[in-house]
Design a protein around this motif. Structure first.
Motif, PDB file in Angstrom:
ATOM      1  N   GLY A 297       0.911  -0.644   0.137  1.00  9.61           N
ATOM      2  CA  GLY A 297       0.199  -0.303   0.295  1.00  9.61           C
ATOM      3  C   GLY A 297       0.869   0.958   0.087  1.00  9.61           C
ATOM      4  O   GLY A 297       1.644   0.689   0.190  1.00  9.61           O
ATOM      5  N   GLY A 298       0.435   2.355  -0.103  1.00 14.02           N
ATOM      6  CA  GLY A 298       1.012   3.581  -0.296  1.00 14.02           C
ATOM      7  C   GLY A 298       1.441   4.294   0.909  1.00 14.02           C
ATOM      8  O   GLY A 298       1.616   3.046   1.849  1.00 14.02           O
ATOM      9  N   SER A 299       2.238   4.911   0.896  1.00 16.10           N
ATOM     10  CA  SER A 299       3.528   4.887   1.819  1.00 16.10           C
ATOM     11  C   SER A 299       3.438   6.661   2.597  1.00 16.10           C
ATOM     12  O   SER A 299       2.467   7.227   1.965  1.00 16.10           O
ATOM     13  N   GLU A 300       4.026   7.157   3.050  1.00 18.34           N
ATOM     14  CA  GLU A 300       3.650   8.705   3.772  1.00 18.34           C
ATOM     15  C   GLU A 300       4.820   9.168   2.728  1.00 18.34           C
ATOM     16  O   GLU A 300       4.245  10.555   3.165  1.00 18.34           O
ATOM     17  N   GLU A 301       5.082   8.685   1.928  1.00 15.67           N
ATOM     18  CA  GLU A 301       6.246   9.216   0.721  1.00 15.67           C
ATOM     19  C   GLU A 301       5.071   8.949  -0.150  1.00 15.67           C
ATOM     20  O   GLU A 301       5.196   8.126  -0.258  1.00 15.67           O
ATOM     21  N   PRO A 302       4.425  10.409  -0.891  1.00 17.00           N
ATOM     22  CA  PRO A 302       3.901  10.457  -2.426  1.00 17.00           C
ATOM     23  C   PRO A 302       4.470   9.059  -3.378  1.00 17.00           C
ATOM     24  O   PRO A 302       6.247   9.822  -3.289  1.00 17.00           O
ATOM     25  N   GLY A 303       4.503   8.747  -4.395  1.00 14.47           N
ATOM     26  CA  GLY A 303       5.223   7.628  -5.032  1.00 14.47           C
ATOM     27  C   GLY A 303       5.613   7.290  -4.539  1.00 14.47           C
ATOM     28  O   GLY A 303       6.323   6.237  -5.588  1.00 14.47           O
ATOM     29  N   LEU A 304       6.158   6.455  -3.535  1.00 16.12           N
ATOM     30  CA  LEU A 304       6.388   5.588  -2.422  1.00 16.12           C
ATOM     31  C   LEU A 304       5.236   4.186  -2.035  1.00 16.12           C
ATOM     32  O   LEU A 304       4.215   4.866  -1.778  1.00 16.12           O
ATOM     33  N   SER A 305       5.555   2.500  -2.513  1.00 11.91           N
ATOM     34  CA  SER A 305       4.785   2.021  -1.259  1.00 11.91           C
ATOM     35  C   SER A 305       6.099   1.463  -0.426  1.00 11.91           C
ATOM     36  O   SER A 305       6.737   1.140  -0.425  1.00 11.91           O
ATOM     37  N   ARG A 306       5.048   1.069   0.824  1.00 11.66           N
ATOM     38  CA  ARG A 306       5.519   0.048   1.318  1.00 11.66           C
ATOM     39  C   ARG A 306       4.524  -1.794   1.457  1.00 11.66           C
ATOM     40  O   ARG A 306       3.372  -1.668   1.576  1.00 11.66           O
ATOM     41  N   MET A 307       5.561  -2.712   1.498  1.00 11.99           N
ATOM     42  CA  MET A 307       5.240  -3.532   1.215  1.00 11.99           C
ATOM     43  C   MET A 307       6.047  -4.718   2.665  1.00 11.99           C
ATOM     44  O   MET A 307       6.548  -4.565   2.753  1.00 11.99           O
ATOM     45  N   ILE A 308       4.777  -5.596   3.168  1.00 16.61           N
ATOM     46  CA  ILE A 308       4.631  -5.904   4.275  1.00 16.61           C
ATOM     47  C   ILE A 308       4.714  -7.721   3.877  1.00 16.61           C
ATOM     48  O   ILE A 308       3.832  -7.777   3.459  1.00 16.61           O
ATOM     49  N   ILE A 309       6.479  -7.949   3.604  1.00 17.16           N
ATOM     50  CA  ILE A 309       6.232  -9.570   3.869  1.00 17.16           C
ATOM     51  C   ILE A 309       6.697 -10.427   4.565  1.00 17.16           C
ATOM     52  O   ILE A 309       7.895  -9.800   6.025  1.00 17.16           O
ATOM     53  N   THR A 310       6.191 -11.015   4.615  1.00 15.26           N
ATOM     54  CA  THR A 310       6.261 -12.964   5.704  1.00 15.26           C
ATOM     55  C   THR A 310       6.618 -14.302   5.248  1.00 15.26           C
ATOM     56  O   THR A 310       6.278 -13.941   4.006  1.00 15.26           O
ATOM     57  N   THR A 311       8.122 -14.312   6.177  1.00 17.75           N
ATOM     58  CA  THR A 311       7.941 -15.431   5.120  1.00 17.75           C
ATOM     59  C   THR A 311       8.933 -16.387   5.784  1.00 17.75           C
ATOM     60  O   THR A 311       9.230 -16.358   7.501  1.00 17.75           O
ATOM     61  N   GLY A 312       9.572 -17.436   5.999  1.00 17.99           N
ATOM     62  CA  GLY A 312      10.592 -18.455   6.761  1.00 17.99           C
ATOM     63  C   GLY A 312      11.695 -18.253   5.924  1.00 17.99           C
ATOM     64  O   GLY A 312      11.683 -18.234   4.679  1.00 17.99           O
ATOM     65  N   GLY A 313      12.571 -18.732   6.889  1.00  8.65           N
ATOM     66  CA  GLY A 313      13.593 -18.988   6.995  1.00  8.65           C
ATOM     67  C   GLY A 313      15.027 -18.740   8.065  1.00  8.65           C
ATOM     68  O   GLY A 313      14.412 -18.497   8.785  1.00  8.65           O
TER      69      GLY A 313
END
Length: 166
Positions: A37-53
């Motif tokens: 989704g969008g972030s606090e900065e116009p033109g940037l998005s933030r991805m939150i990814i959960t994974t194992g390892g």
């Protein structure tokens, strides 16, 4: 295998999500959940990814993510205290006469019944993954017709400064 939560700040351009997801696949990582989704900065998005390892694998993955051209920053949220939440909508077999009974089940979870039909109802719940999983276990005996979850969103907690010594 440990579960890790990674925040990736990216340019908001078409194809960036595909490149990030492909990197995970090429490195043999499964994405448990991903929200963008969008972030606090116009033109940037933030991805939150959960994974194992393990820690070494995640460190290598983060180095590879940083090499992608549209990636601005990568943060391993699991390394420090962070807040994580999910949203779930759960459609359950239930007659209107069971409304009070189901309300008593969902109330301790701070969940809400958001739709009531002739033979089913929809419950909305937010919280961490474990909380949602616990509610799902309780609702299984009613028969879960449909389930949709957002995946985790997360943010690092604020750092409390150490008290000054005199």
């Amino acid at each position: 295998m440990d579960r890790h939560t990674i925040a990736v700040l990216v340019n908001d351009y078409p194809g960036v999500l595909t490149r990030v997801a492909n990197l995970f696949g090429q490195r043999g990582f499964n994405i448990d959940s991903i929200t963008v989704g969008g972030s606090e900065e116009p033109g940037l998005s933030r991805m939150i990814i959960t994974t194992g390892g393990d820690d070494h694998q995640i460190h290598q993955l983060m180095k590879q993510l940083n090499k992608l051209i549209d990636v601005i920053s990568v943060t391993h949220l699991s390394k420090n205290p962070f807040v994580s939440r999910e949203l779930a909508l759960i459609k359950v077999n239930a007659a209107p006469s069971q409304l009070a009974e189901l309300n008593a089940i969902v109330e301790p979870f701070r969940a809400a019944i958001v739709d009531v039909g002739p033979s089913s109802l929809i419950i909305q719940v937010t919280g961490d993954t474990e909380k949602i999983d616990a509610l799902l276990i309780l609702l299984q005996s009613y028969g879960i017709i449909e389930l949709t979850r957002t995946g985790s969103i997360a943010m690092a907690r604020s750092v409390v400064p150490a008290p000054a010594t005199v």
